[in-house]
Design an enzyme around this catalytic site. Structure first.
Site: not given
Ligand code: GLC
Ligand code: CA
Length: 563
Positions: A21, A23, A29, A98, A199, A256, A331-332
């Site tokens: 971050d 700010n 960001d 992404d 995605d 994905e 991240h999932d």
């Molecule tokens: C993919 C992403 C996930 C998101 C989902 C819906 O699985 O990696 O984070 O919630 O798609 O877009």
């Molecule tokens: Ca910020």
């Protein structure tokens, strides 16, 4: 061996809201990312995958896009983006965007129009159906709990959403939608970006007629992944996208794609398919799932023999025919060291062992932010500290079913996506140096110990180990292109594989647990010819590889030259 730059690179994934971050508003960001490019360059990664940064009301942290050609205001401006791209390129790094093509936000102007009336010209941009017997059009279950259908009182019809109700699915049967999306992809490519992670791309096509799925249990909804995953027509759509747009740019693409094995993956990534360069497969992510269709929450212990079987399948089937994307975290998913290593007693050696595993396989390695520091899962006591829409929906659904709070929280501690979404731990100051304000989600309590500043100072840190793995990849072609073979197939604790390229051969020895099993050198290797490239323990003088007691989570990589 068909060399390509995207085979030789290492990808680093940034989840912008939690990275840095700049700010003090508690939200990561673009300027924050900019301020850490030197850190990434020091690590040695050459492609940065940035999770969605488009305009979004953020119900699913940017995976709900309301304007494909604008930047989320919390993240900055298009000028910030252009600067970031320039600065990355100036450092010899590439940027992978992404992109969510399966759905938009419910706030996207297309959807706002689409829902406004049945005869709106954009009605058909999304998937609208009448209800059935006073309920939704069919029994498919959403990835984020409940039905995939949401009733809209305005027109008394339902729209389809495979994810949350704030993420209506686009209608890929509509050529106008396809044209608009193609134009948008091109718009980004013209800006000079270097690739896409597409995605949820396996789900663009749904089963014709939207039939009910088998429902032996008679439940309200059923997991019906085969009704909307990897259907044939997806490949036509991707080939069109490739031929009309992607083909004209030297980029890398990864899709994905859940729910497939390596043979099926060749339909996406096989040489000559004109679709994608690689896909993220999920077989190894389901190792600790109670059953393939049970979703993430029912956890069972995973087995190394299964991991070997799965990875060996991907390594052998794709060799010379396609290309792998190798990862243990994103991240999932929960943090890899907490899930597959030991984050309590052997955090450092087990994180290094897992890194060795991923980086020595054939395929492009992906590092998820914080993995290079050995960041761990969190276990917030209260649901109030969780932010992830999937987690919150699950909690609510289970509470309504009368499941005890403690059981729900246990599953959340193991599997919530927020495990990987707590802020990056940069130093031992307040909030891990991520923000000077209040972070949007709590920082992991171990940030005083586990952080980048400490890791940079310590030559034996996980960070420096990653750095060395990346350097090795740049030095030895066998790491990139060598052919994989599994050894000691039935050993329940040790994973051993080799990679062979012409005269060179790698031997990768991984003790996946805290025991001290005995490793025996496979016949085709000669101890005297082996050169140790990297290891997570100091080598012992005079040891005998013919019969070697491994230390907890020990990892070694040897190079044997045939001449
Ligand atoms: C993919 C992403 C996930 C998101 C989902 C819906 O699985 O990696 O984070 O919630 O798609 O877009
Ligand atoms: Ca910020």
């Amino acid at each position: 061996m068909n060399p390509k730059w995207w085979k030789e690179c290492v990808v680093y994934q940034i989840y912008p809201i939690s990275f840095m971050d700049s700010n003090g508003d508690g939200i990561g960001d673009l300027r924050g990312i900019l301020s850490k490019l030197d850190y990434l360059q020091n690590l040695g990664v050459d492609v940065i995958w940035v999770c969605p940064i488009y305009k979004s009301p953020n119900h699913d942290n940017g995976y709900d896009i309301s304007d494909y050609c604008d930047i989320m205001k919390e993240f900055g401006t298009m000028d910030d983006f252009d600067l970031l791209l320039r600065e990355m390129h100036a450092r010899g790094m590439k940027l992978m965007m992404d992109l969510v093509l399966n759905h938009t936000s419910h706030e996207h102007p297309w959807f706002v129009e689409s829902r406004s009336s049945k005869d709106n010209p954009k009605r058909d941009y999304y998937i609208w159906r009448k209800g059935k017997n006073g309920g939704p059009p069919n029994n498919w279950e959403s990835y984020f709990s409940g039905s995939v259908w949401e009733h809209d009182p305005q027109t008394d019809e339902y729209y389809l959403h495979l994810y949350s109700k704030y993420q209506p699915d686009l209608n890929w049967d509509n050529p106008v939608v396809i044209d608009k999306l193609h134009d948008m992809v091109q718009w980004w490519l013209k800006k000079g970006i270097d690739g896409f992670r597409f995605d949820a791309v396996a789900h663009l096509v749904k089963k014709e007629g939207y039939p009910d799925a088998d429902n032996p249990g008679g439940t309200a909804t059923v997991r019906a992944y085969d009704m909307f995953s990897n259907l044939d027509h997806v490949h036509t759509l991707l080939q069109n996208l490739y031929d009309k747009v992607l083909y004209f740019y030297d980029i890398m693409t990864v899709g994905e794609t859940s729910g497939l094995g390596p043979e099926q993956a060749l339909n996406y990534v096989g040489d000559g398919r004109r679709e994608l360069n690689m896909t993220f497969q999920f077989e190894h992510m389901n190792l600790d799932a109670a059953s393939p269709g049970s979703g993430r929450w029912d956890v069972v212990p995973w087995s190394l023999l299964e991991l070997k079987r799965i990875i060996t399948g991907w390594q052998t089937v794709l060799h010379n025919r396609g290309w792998n994307a190798n990862y243990l975290c994103n991240h999932d998913q929960p943090r890899s060291v907490s899930r597959f290593g030991d984050d309590l007693y052997y955090r450092v050696p087990s994180a290094k062992m897992l890194a060795t595993f991923v980086h020595m396989l054939e395929g492009t390695p992906y590092i998820y932010q914080g993995e290079e520091l050995g960041m761990t899962n969190v276990a917030f006591e209260s649901i109030d500290d969780y932010r992830d829409v999937e987690t919150l929906n699950y909690y609510e659904e289970k509470r309504n079913q009368g499941v005890p709070e403690a059981d729900i929280m246990k599953a959340i501690h193991l599997k919530s996506r927020d495990n990987a979404r707590t802020p990056m731990q940069w130093d031992d100051s307040d909030q891990g140096g991520f923000t000077t304000g209040t972070p949007w989600i709590r920082v992991n309590a171990n940030s005083q110990e586990i952080n980048a500043a400490n890791a940079l100072k310590d030559p034996d840190s996980i960070f420096h180990y990653y750095k060395k793995l990346i350097e090795l990849r740049k030095k030895h072609k066998v790491i990139v292109y060598g052919e994989y073979a599994l050894h000691l197939e039935e050993h329940p604790e040790i994973y051993v594989y080799s990679r062979t390229l012409e005269e060179e051969r790698l031997l990768v020895i991984l003790n996946f647990f805290k025991g001290e099993p005995v490793f025996e050198l496979p016949g085709e290797f000669v101890q005297e010819k082996l050169e140790l490239l990297i290891s997570n323990y100091a080598p012992v003088k005079g040891e005998n590889l013919q019969e070697l007691k491994l230390r907890p989570f020990e990892a070694r990589v040897y190079l044997q030259r045939r001449k």
